[in-house]
Design a protein around this motif. Structure first.
Motif, PDB file in Angstrom:
ATOM      1  N   LEU A   1      -4.190  16.799  -2.417  1.00  9.46           N
ATOM      2  CA  LEU A   1      -3.133  15.950  -1.863  1.00  9.46           C
ATOM      3  C   LEU A   1      -3.218  15.940  -0.337  1.00  9.46           C
ATOM      4  CD1 LEU A   1      -0.583  14.216  -2.078  1.00  9.46           C
ATOM      5  CD2 LEU A   1       0.740  16.338  -2.189  1.00  9.46           C
ATOM      6  N   LEU A   2      -3.420  17.098   0.261  1.00  7.81           N
ATOM      7  CA  LEU A   2      -3.534  17.167   1.717  1.00  7.81           C
ATOM      8  C   LEU A   2      -4.716  16.348   2.217  1.00  7.81           C
ATOM      9  CD1 LEU A   2      -2.751  20.946   2.338  1.00  7.81           C
ATOM     10  CD2 LEU A   2      -1.216  18.991   2.573  1.00  7.81           C
ATOM     11  N   HIS A   3      -5.815  16.381   1.488  1.00  8.04           N
ATOM     12  CA  HIS A   3      -6.993  15.589   1.882  1.00  8.04           C
ATOM     13  C   HIS A   3      -6.706  14.093   1.764  1.00  8.04           C
ATOM     14  CE1 HIS A   3      -9.863  18.784   2.637  1.00  8.04           C
ATOM     15  NE2 HIS A   3      -9.357  19.408   1.574  1.00  8.04           N
TER      16      HIS A   3
ATOM     17  N   GLY B   1      -0.464  27.995   5.414  1.00  7.86           N
ATOM     18  CA  GLY B   1       0.359  28.720   6.363  1.00  7.86           C
ATOM     19  C   GLY B   1       1.802  28.481   6.016  1.00  7.86           C
ATOM     20  N   ARG B   2       2.528  27.945   6.950  1.00  6.31           N
ATOM     21  CA  ARG B   2       3.929  27.646   6.664  1.00  6.31           C
ATOM     22  C   ARG B   2       3.976  26.527   5.642  1.00  6.31           C
ATOM     23  NH1 ARG B   2       5.736  26.394  12.285  1.00  6.31           N
ATOM     24  NH2 ARG B   2       6.574  24.658  11.143  1.00  6.31           N
ATOM     25  N   PRO B   3       4.823  26.652   4.632  1.00  5.16           N
ATOM     26  CA  PRO B   3       4.921  25.617   3.605  1.00  5.16           C
ATOM     27  C   PRO B   3       5.286  24.261   4.206  1.00  5.16           C
ATOM     28  CG  PRO B   3       6.091  27.590   2.935  1.00  5.16           C
ATOM     29  CD  PRO B   3       5.693  27.783   4.373  1.00  5.16           C
ATOM     30  N   GLY B   4       4.608  23.237   3.739  1.00  2.00           N
ATOM     31  CA  GLY B   4       4.924  21.875   4.161  1.00  2.00           C
ATOM     32  C   GLY B   4       4.324  21.491   5.496  1.00  2.00           C
ATOM     33  N   VAL B   5       3.591  22.373   6.153  1.00  2.00           N
ATOM     34  CA  VAL B   5       3.012  22.065   7.446  1.00  2.00           C
ATOM     35  C   VAL B   5       1.526  21.776   7.260  1.00  2.00           C
ATOM     36  CG1 VAL B   5       2.503  22.951   9.749  1.00  2.00           C
ATOM     37  CG2 VAL B   5       4.675  23.507   8.653  1.00  2.00           C
ATOM     38  N   LEU B   6       1.096  20.585   7.666  1.00  2.00           N
ATOM     39  CA  LEU B   6      -0.311  20.218   7.556  1.00  2.00           C
ATOM     40  C   LEU B   6      -1.140  20.889   8.644  1.00  2.00           C
ATOM     41  CD1 LEU B   6      -0.053  16.428   6.750  1.00  2.00           C
ATOM     42  CD2 LEU B   6      -0.513  18.296   5.176  1.00  2.00           C
ATOM     43  N   TRP B   7      -0.608  20.933   9.864  1.00  2.00           N
ATOM     44  CA  TRP B   7      -1.303  21.554  10.959  1.00  2.00           C
ATOM     45  C   TRP B   7      -0.299  21.864  12.045  1.00  2.00           C
ATOM     46  CZ3 TRP B   7      -2.420  16.321   9.928  1.00  2.00           C
ATOM     47  CH2 TRP B   7      -1.860  15.425  10.811  1.00  2.00           C
ATOM     48  N   LYS B   8      -0.737  22.675  12.970  1.00  2.00           N
ATOM     49  CA  LYS B   8       0.103  23.014  14.117  1.00  2.00           C
ATOM     50  C   LYS B   8      -0.290  22.090  15.254  1.00  2.00           C
ATOM     51  CE  LYS B   8       0.034  27.842  12.830  1.00  2.00           C
ATOM     52  NZ  LYS B   8      -0.449  29.148  13.222  1.00  2.00           N
ATOM     53  N   GLY B   9       0.649  21.698  16.063  1.00  2.00           N
ATOM     54  CA  GLY B   9       0.320  20.811  17.160  1.00  2.00           C
ATOM     55  C   GLY B   9       1.007  21.162  18.428  1.00  2.00           C
TER      56      GLY B   9
ATOM     57  N   ARG C   1      -6.829  11.473   4.897  1.00  3.38           N
ATOM     58  CA  ARG C   1      -7.669  10.260   4.890  1.00  3.38           C
ATOM     59  C   ARG C   1      -6.827   9.008   5.123  1.00  3.38           C
ATOM     60  NH1 ARG C   1     -10.135  12.905   0.510  1.00  3.38           N
ATOM     61  NH2 ARG C   1      -9.045  11.563  -0.951  1.00  3.38           N
ATOM     62  N   PHE C   2      -5.652   8.947   4.493  1.00  6.89           N
ATOM     63  CA  PHE C   2      -4.766   7.801   4.679  1.00  6.89           C
ATOM     64  C   PHE C   2      -4.345   7.683   6.143  1.00  6.89           C
ATOM     65  CE2 PHE C   2      -0.411   6.221   5.058  1.00  6.89           C
ATOM     66  CZ  PHE C   2      -0.546   4.957   4.516  1.00  6.89           C
ATOM     67  N   LEU C   3      -3.903   8.792   6.725  1.00  6.00           N
ATOM     68  CA  LEU C   3      -3.462   8.751   8.120  1.00  6.00           C
ATOM     69  C   LEU C   3      -4.614   8.398   9.058  1.00  6.00           C
ATOM     70  CD1 LEU C   3      -1.066  11.829   8.224  1.00  6.00           C
ATOM     71  CD2 LEU C   3      -0.445   9.407   8.250  1.00  6.00           C
ATOM     72  N   ALA C   4      -5.785   8.958   8.814  1.00  4.62           N
ATOM     73  CA  ALA C   4      -6.941   8.642   9.661  1.00  4.62           C
ATOM     74  C   ALA C   4      -7.264   7.152   9.591  1.00  4.62           C
ATOM     75  CB  ALA C   4      -8.140   9.481   9.235  1.00  4.62           C
ATOM     76  N   ARG C   5      -7.224   6.596   8.383  1.00  4.13           N
ATOM     77  CA  ARG C   5      -7.519   5.168   8.217  1.00  4.13           C
ATOM     78  C   ARG C   5      -6.478   4.318   8.944  1.00  4.13           C
ATOM     79  NH1 ARG C   5      -6.990   4.783   3.044  1.00  4.13           N
ATOM     80  NH2 ARG C   5      -5.171   3.459   2.953  1.00  4.13           N
TER      81      ARG C   5
ATOM     82  N   GLU D   1       0.852  -1.194   0.000  1.00  4.90           N
ATOM     83  CA  GLU D   1       0.000   0.000   0.000  1.00  4.90           C
ATOM     84  C   GLU D   1       0.888   1.244   0.000  1.00  4.90           C
ATOM     85  OE1 GLU D   1      -3.760   1.915   2.402  1.00  4.90           O
ATOM     86  OE2 GLU D   1      -2.826   0.106   3.140  1.00  4.90           O
ATOM     87  N   LYS D   2       1.245   1.680  -1.205  1.00  7.08           N
ATOM     88  CA  LYS D   2       2.080   2.864  -1.325  1.00  7.08           C
ATOM     89  C   LYS D   2       1.669   3.645  -2.556  1.00  7.08           C
ATOM     90  CE  LYS D   2       5.821   0.527  -3.819  1.00  7.08           C
ATOM     91  NZ  LYS D   2       7.248   0.248  -3.826  1.00  7.08           N
ATOM     92  N   ARG D   3       2.000   4.935  -2.532  1.00  4.67           N
ATOM     93  CA  ARG D   3       1.623   5.800  -3.642  1.00  4.67           C
ATOM     94  C   ARG D   3       2.606   6.963  -3.686  1.00  4.67           C
ATOM     95  NH1 ARG D   3      -4.469   7.664  -4.585  1.00  4.67           N
ATOM     96  NH2 ARG D   3      -4.150   9.028  -6.346  1.00  4.67           N
ATOM     97  N   LEU D   4       3.144   7.245  -4.840  1.00  5.78           N
ATOM     98  CA  LEU D   4       4.059   8.368  -5.016  1.00  5.78           C
ATOM     99  C   LEU D   4       3.293   9.507  -5.669  1.00  5.78           C
ATOM    100  CD1 LEU D   4       6.934   9.540  -4.858  1.00  5.78           C
ATOM    101  CD2 LEU D   4       7.339   8.587  -7.130  1.00  5.78           C
ATOM    102  N   GLU D   5       3.191  10.599  -4.964  1.00 11.32           N
ATOM    103  CA  GLU D   5       2.482  11.779  -5.462  1.00 11.32           C
ATOM    104  C   GLU D   5       3.517  12.846  -5.805  1.00 11.32           C
ATOM    105  OE1 GLU D   5      -0.795  12.429  -5.789  1.00 11.32           O
ATOM    106  OE2 GLU D   5      -1.694  10.728  -4.766  1.00 11.32           O
ATOM    107  N   THR D   6       3.423  13.414  -6.992  1.00 13.01           N
ATOM    108  CA  THR D   6       4.293  14.517  -7.367  1.00 13.01           C
ATOM    109  C   THR D   6       3.437  15.713  -7.760  1.00 13.01           C
ATOM    110  OG1 THR D   6       4.416  13.826  -9.679  1.00 13.01           O
ATOM    111  CG2 THR D   6       6.101  12.960  -8.199  1.00 13.01           C
TER     112      THR D   6
END
Length: 106
Positions: free
Chosen positions: A40-42, A98-106, A46-50, A22-27
């Protein structure tokens, strides 16, 4: 694909060597600090939630096999779940941009 910090070929080599089925390369167009496309973020979310749910389900099965939890352990877990719920509310209120490459703040 315009990333000079982590070149595309490095990602492709890692992808080829990773043995999991189960892998996928996204460019996408841009450099290392380009905001990721919303779709891509969505997909990532979804992958991480699953995967996190699968891990949680596996953990619950192990707990059932171990037997009853102590009252103290159950109270501690409930407190942790409440903190996670509060954290999730913060995440939902935090924009994905927001900051590039950051999905969320934690």
């Amino acid at each position: 694909e315009g990333d000079t910090l982590v070149q595309l070929r490095h990602s492709q080599e890692l992808f080829a060597k990773y043995a999991h089925s189960e892998k996928r390369l996204e460019t996408f167009e841009g450099d290392h600090n380009t905001l990721r496309p919303e779709k891509l973020l969505h997909r990532i979310a979804r992958f991480l939630a699953r995967k996190l749910k699968e891990t949680q389900d596996d953990g619950e099965e192990e707990e059932e096999e171990e037997g009853e939890k102590t009252t103290e352990g159950a109270e501690e877990e409930e407190k942790q779940e409440e903190e996670e719920d509060e954290s999730q509310q913060d995440l939902e209120a935090t924009p994905t941009r927001g900051r590039p490459g950051v999905l969320w703040k934690g």
